[in-house]
Design a protein around this motif. Structure first.
Motif, PDB file in Angstrom:
ATOM      1  N   VAL A 100      -1.697  -5.985  10.756  1.00  0.00           N
ATOM      2  CA  VAL A 100      -2.448  -5.529  11.923  1.00  0.00           C
ATOM      3  C   VAL A 100      -1.517  -4.967  12.989  1.00  0.00           C
ATOM      4  O   VAL A 100      -1.848  -3.999  13.691  1.00  0.00           O
ATOM      5  N   ASP A 101      -0.310  -5.539  13.110  1.00  0.00           N
ATOM      6  CA  ASP A 101       0.631  -5.107  14.146  1.00  0.00           C
ATOM      7  C   ASP A 101       1.246  -3.751  13.863  1.00  0.00           C
ATOM      8  O   ASP A 101       1.686  -3.059  14.775  1.00  0.00           O
ATOM      9  N   ASN A 154       0.853  -1.198   0.000  1.00  0.00           N
ATOM     10  CA  ASN A 154       0.000   0.000   0.000  1.00  0.00           C
ATOM     11  C   ASN A 154       0.886   1.245   0.000  1.00  0.00           C
ATOM     12  O   ASN A 154       0.446   2.326   0.378  1.00  0.00           O
ATOM     13  N   HIS A 155       2.137   1.052  -0.394  1.00  0.00           N
ATOM     14  CA  HIS A 155       3.154   2.095  -0.513  1.00  0.00           C
ATOM     15  C   HIS A 155       3.647   2.583   0.851  1.00  0.00           C
ATOM     16  O   HIS A 155       4.428   3.522   0.914  1.00  0.00           O
ATOM     17  N   THR A 167      -6.391   1.198   3.330  1.00  0.00           N
ATOM     18  CA  THR A 167      -6.384  -0.226   3.664  1.00  0.00           C
ATOM     19  C   THR A 167      -6.454  -1.087   2.415  1.00  0.00           C
ATOM     20  O   THR A 167      -6.778  -2.258   2.480  1.00  0.00           O
ATOM     21  N   LYS A 168      -6.150  -0.496   1.260  1.00  0.00           N
ATOM     22  CA  LYS A 168      -6.093  -1.248   0.014  1.00  0.00           C
ATOM     23  C   LYS A 168      -4.639  -1.595  -0.302  1.00  0.00           C
ATOM     24  O   LYS A 168      -3.776  -0.711  -0.357  1.00  0.00           O
ATOM     25  N   PHE A 169      -4.379  -2.882  -0.515  1.00  0.00           N
ATOM     26  CA  PHE A 169      -3.050  -3.361  -0.885  1.00  0.00           C
ATOM     27  C   PHE A 169      -3.111  -3.888  -2.319  1.00  0.00           C
ATOM     28  O   PHE A 169      -3.970  -4.707  -2.639  1.00  0.00           O
ATOM     29  N   THR A 170      -2.209  -3.415  -3.150  1.00  0.00           N
ATOM     30  CA  THR A 170      -2.188  -3.819  -4.550  1.00  0.00           C
ATOM     31  C   THR A 170      -1.015  -4.749  -4.817  1.00  0.00           C
ATOM     32  O   THR A 170       0.080  -4.537  -4.294  1.00  0.00           O
ATOM     33  N   PHE A 190      -6.082  -6.381  -2.501  1.00  0.00           N
ATOM     34  CA  PHE A 190      -6.653  -6.881  -1.253  1.00  0.00           C
ATOM     35  C   PHE A 190      -7.147  -5.698  -0.428  1.00  0.00           C
ATOM     36  O   PHE A 190      -6.534  -4.621  -0.434  1.00  0.00           O
ATOM     37  N   LEU A 191      -8.237  -5.904   0.300  1.00  0.00           N
ATOM     38  CA  LEU A 191      -8.733  -4.922   1.261  1.00  0.00           C
ATOM     39  C   LEU A 191      -8.528  -5.468   2.665  1.00  0.00           C
ATOM     40  O   LEU A 191      -8.842  -6.630   2.937  1.00  0.00           O
TER      41      LEU A 191
END
Length: 386
Positions: free
Chosen positions: A67-68, A32-33, A77-80, A139-140
């Motif tokens: 999460v940690d 997510n940069h 919260t978007k992961f590409t 992914f979210l």
């Protein structure tokens, strides 16, 4: 990518990909940069013009790590899924580096299977995999996908109205995944009551590689809707919205979207209403279909009318010209809003006419039991709705 296959199995994301052998040092990462997670790489085989890889990622470990990390408020919260590689120019020897989102090669060989949400052991956090509208894998984190995300296009081609039934047909497209199941749902707007049933649909061929097109034909009868309509609130005019709801093969992302987008001639020529006599309550139940202004989605306006009033309407609905002759010479203005409303433009206009132009024979239409009836009662010329 020449071809790609994506699946989630036993808590692991597995991506098998074939890359042109001219591109080197291929790496995949989920990012997510702010946070980045590289996938482990295995070379499966080497061909004349391509290298076949298998990439894996342990979703349990990655979810725990995500999460940690203390997330800044502005981190999405978007992961590409990205892929990095190098290319060496044969003429100059220059090495170029590329960093791009991993896209499904829809014009080449591709496969998506078990693209389902992954929970941690405590079921307190999850990763939701999906394919973006631009074919990228993403992914979210602890976030839901739009219920209509995988819907590409929809259209209502025909609609026919009779007093006892309505029949309509059209088609809709899903992206990347075919239908596992689908049902028709009628949902009371701002309410909880829903009618649901199956309908006939079938897959039709298109020229688009990522699109599954389904043609449908639906006939709704007042007889089958009878029990549902009788349990609705009949003291107010209601709006009932029509949806398709279902699931897709290969993903657990739910599907729900409005039925709509009529062809111009379909919208222009739609006239009439459905009606059902409720002898027990001495009334008629009415459904008037319409397409919403903003989204051109199919909906019904629901009303209950007194038996004698609706009997008069039915007896004269094809001879209003003769009825109008009874008031020849009278310039009558009928004003109203929603059947239970008297507080917006209609009310203000009626109030202005009654106070400033009493010579105009104006009447306001509102339900007898409306709490807003008091707004117009003192002005006179009030007609009971129904």
């Amino acid at each position: 990518m020449k071809k790609i296959a994506v699946t989630i199995s036993s808590g692991k994301l597995v991506i098998e990909a074939s890359q042109n052998s001219k591109f080197e040092n291929l790496q995949l990462l989920l990012t997510n940069h702010v946070q980045s997670y590289y996938l482990s790489k295995e070379v499966l085989s080497v061909e004349d013009d391509a290298v076949n890889y298998r990439f894996t990622l342990d979703l349990g470990q990655i979810l725990s790590a995500m999460v940690d990390v203390q997330q800044p408020d502005d981190v999405v919260t978007k992961f590409t899924m990205m892929h990095q590689y190098t290319y060496t120019d044969e003429m100059t020897g220059e090495v170029r580096e590329y960093d791009r989102s991993l896209r499904i090669p829809v014009r080449s060989e591709w496969q998506l299977a078990h693209i389902e949400r992954f929970w941690n052991a405590e079921r307190s956090h999850y990763l939701l995999p999906y394919v973006t509208k631009k074919n990228a894998l993403a992914f979210l984190l602890d976030r839901e996908l739009s219920l209509k995300h995988y819907v590409n296009y929809k259209v209502v081609r025909k609609i026919k109205l009779h007093e006892d039934c309505v029949a309509f047909e059209g088609f809709f497209d899903t992206l990347f995944f075919p239908l596992a199941d689908c049902q028709l749902a009628i949902v009371e707007r701002s309410g909880e009551k829903t009618f649901q049933r199956t309908f006939d649909y079938h897959l039709v061929e298109t020229k688009y590689a990522r699109v599954y097109r389904y043609a449908y034909k639906i006939e709704l009868t007042m007889a089958e809707l009878s029990d549902y309509l009788k349990q609705l609130d009949q003291s107010n005019e209601l709006s009932l919205d029509l949806f398709f709801i279902g699931h897709l093969v290969g993903t657990d992302a739910p599907l729900k979207f409005r039925i709509g987008n009529p062809r111009f001639i379909t919208n222009y020529t739609m006239r009439g209403e459905l009606a059902l006599k409720d002898s027990a309550k001495k009334q008629w139940l009415s459904l008037v279909p319409y397409f919403t202004i903003k989204g051109l989605n199919l909906s019904f306006t629901f009303n209950a009318y007194q038996e004698d009033a609706y009997a008069y309407f039915r007896a004269h609905q094809h001879r209003w010209r003769a009825v109008a002759k009874q008031a020849a010479g009278r310039d009558i203005w009928i004003i109203g809003e929603r059947s239970y409303k008297a507080q917006d433009n209609g009310f203000r206009f009626f109030k202005y006419l009654r106070e400033q132009h009493p010579e105009v024979e104006a009447y306001y239409v509102i339900r007898k039991d409306s709490i807003e009836r008091k707004n117009v009662e003192s002005l006179g010329n009030v007609i009971d709705f129904g």
